[in-house]
Design an enzyme around this catalytic site. Structure first.
Site, short mmCIF file in Angstrom:
data_model
loop_
_atom_site.label_atom_id
_atom_site.label_comp_id
_atom_site.label_asym_id
_atom_site.label_seq_id
_atom_site.Cartn_x
_atom_site.Cartn_y
_atom_site.Cartn_z
N ASN A 179 -5.70 2.95 -12.66
CA ASN A 179 -4.68 2.14 -12.24
C ASN A 179 -3.35 2.76 -12.34
OD1 ASN A 179 -3.56 -0.26 -11.17
ND2 ASN A 179 -2.97 -0.82 -13.30
N GLY B 76 0.74 -1.45 0.03
CA GLY B 76 0.08 0.14 0.10
C GLY B 76 0.89 1.16 0.01
N MET C 44 -4.02 -6.96 -7.51
CA MET C 44 -3.55 -7.78 -8.35
C MET C 44 -4.58 -8.67 -9.09
SD MET C 44 -0.48 -7.10 -8.29
CE MET C 44 0.38 -8.42 -9.04
N ARG C 45 -5.66 -8.15 -9.40
CA ARG C 45 -6.77 -8.79 -10.01
C ARG C 45 -7.40 -7.94 -11.34
NH1 ARG C 45 -8.45 -13.34 -7.66
NH2 ARG C 45 -7.00 -13.68 -5.86
N ILE D 248 -10.16 -6.15 -13.37
CA ILE D 248 -11.57 -5.53 -13.23
C ILE D 248 -12.29 -6.04 -14.56
CG2 ILE D 248 -12.95 -3.55 -12.75
CD1 ILE D 248 -11.04 -4.45 -10.77
N HIS E 181 0.73 1.71 -13.07
CA HIS E 181 1.46 0.46 -13.51
C HIS E 181 2.82 0.66 -13.85
CE1 HIS E 181 2.25 -3.25 -15.52
NE2 HIS E 181 3.01 -2.65 -16.51
N ASN F 74 1.55 3.22 -2.45
CA ASN F 74 0.81 4.37 -3.23
C ASN F 74 -0.36 4.74 -2.47
OD1 ASN F 74 1.73 4.80 -6.04
ND2 ASN F 74 2.05 2.52 -5.89
N LYS G 238 -9.00 -12.59 -11.58
CA LYS G 238 -10.38 -11.87 -11.67
C LYS G 238 -10.95 -12.18 -10.25
CE LYS G 238 -12.72 -14.73 -14.82
NZ LYS G 238 -13.62 -14.89 -15.98
#
Ligand code: GRF
Length: 193
Positions: free
Chosen positions: A110, A13, A93-94, A96, A112, A15, A66
């Site tokens: 998001n 966490g 880590m999934r 959407i 990246h 970010n 997902k």
């Protein structure tokens, strides 16, 4: 009016911490209403709790990358209950899918750790190193049903230095992420004001 954020993360966490610290310093007119994780002991949940922010573990169900649509529906409801205006993926880590993409159309972002469209997917900093890049970076983008494929909002470049390891490069990219993500959210906040 503060823009209401819903944050989704699976990891430590950092970010989210950068975003929350920008809020606490008065640099970002936003409020993190809820933090949701698929990982029960994720640091991001502890961080949220330590800031007095609602922290919810939503078990992800049977898929690896997902969510089951019913579970994604539960997350949508949690976000709607908090009147969330912007969904911020911070190390979630999934992928959407539906129903969240419809429920928050154009309102899911998001971060990246590469200069997309280069190096989508896992361990993007290692991909950049393996490809002998001299410059990489981070990207904030809108989320669509693909893997790190949504429209790019902003990017920040980071040099790859001689002797870099995956760890040193990732750490340098994260410093750039922690500046870029609050800055992008600030733009959303000013548009919603
Ligand atoms: C970041 O490197 C981000 O780019 C990627 O996942 C990582 C999350 O790190 N999507 P943290 O949990 O915010 O420290």
């Amino acid at each position: 009016m503060k823009i209401k954020l819903g944050v989704l993360g699976s990891g430590k966490g950092s970010n989210f911490r950068a975003i929350q610290e920008a809020i606490d310093r008065g640099e970002l007119d936003a409020e993190a209403r809820i933090v949701i994780s698929d990982v029960v002991d994720a640091g991001i949940l502890d961080l949220a709790r330590s800031h007095g922010i609602k922290a919810v573990h939503v078990p992800p169900g049977k898929f690896k990358t997902k969510l089951e649509p019913e579970i994604e529906g539960q997350i949508v409801q949690l976000l709607k209950n908090e009147v969330v205006e912007l969904v911020v993926l911070a190390g979630y880590m999934r992928m959407i899918k539906q129903p969240m993409l419809d429920a928050f159309a154009g309102k899911i972002i998001n971060i990246h750790p590469s200069l997309l469209p280069k190096f989508p997917g896992i361990a993007a900093w290692k991909q950049a190193l393996d490809a002998d890049e001299t410059v990489t970076g981070c990207t904030v983008h809108y989320v669509d049903a693909g893997m790190d494929s949504g429209e790019i909002i902003a990017q920040s470049e980071v040099p790859v230095l001689p002797g870099d390891t995956p760890e040193t490069l990732h750490a340098r990219i994260q410093i750039a992420e922690h500046a870029l993500y609050p800055e992008v959210i600030r733009k959303f906040a000013s548009q919603s004001a």
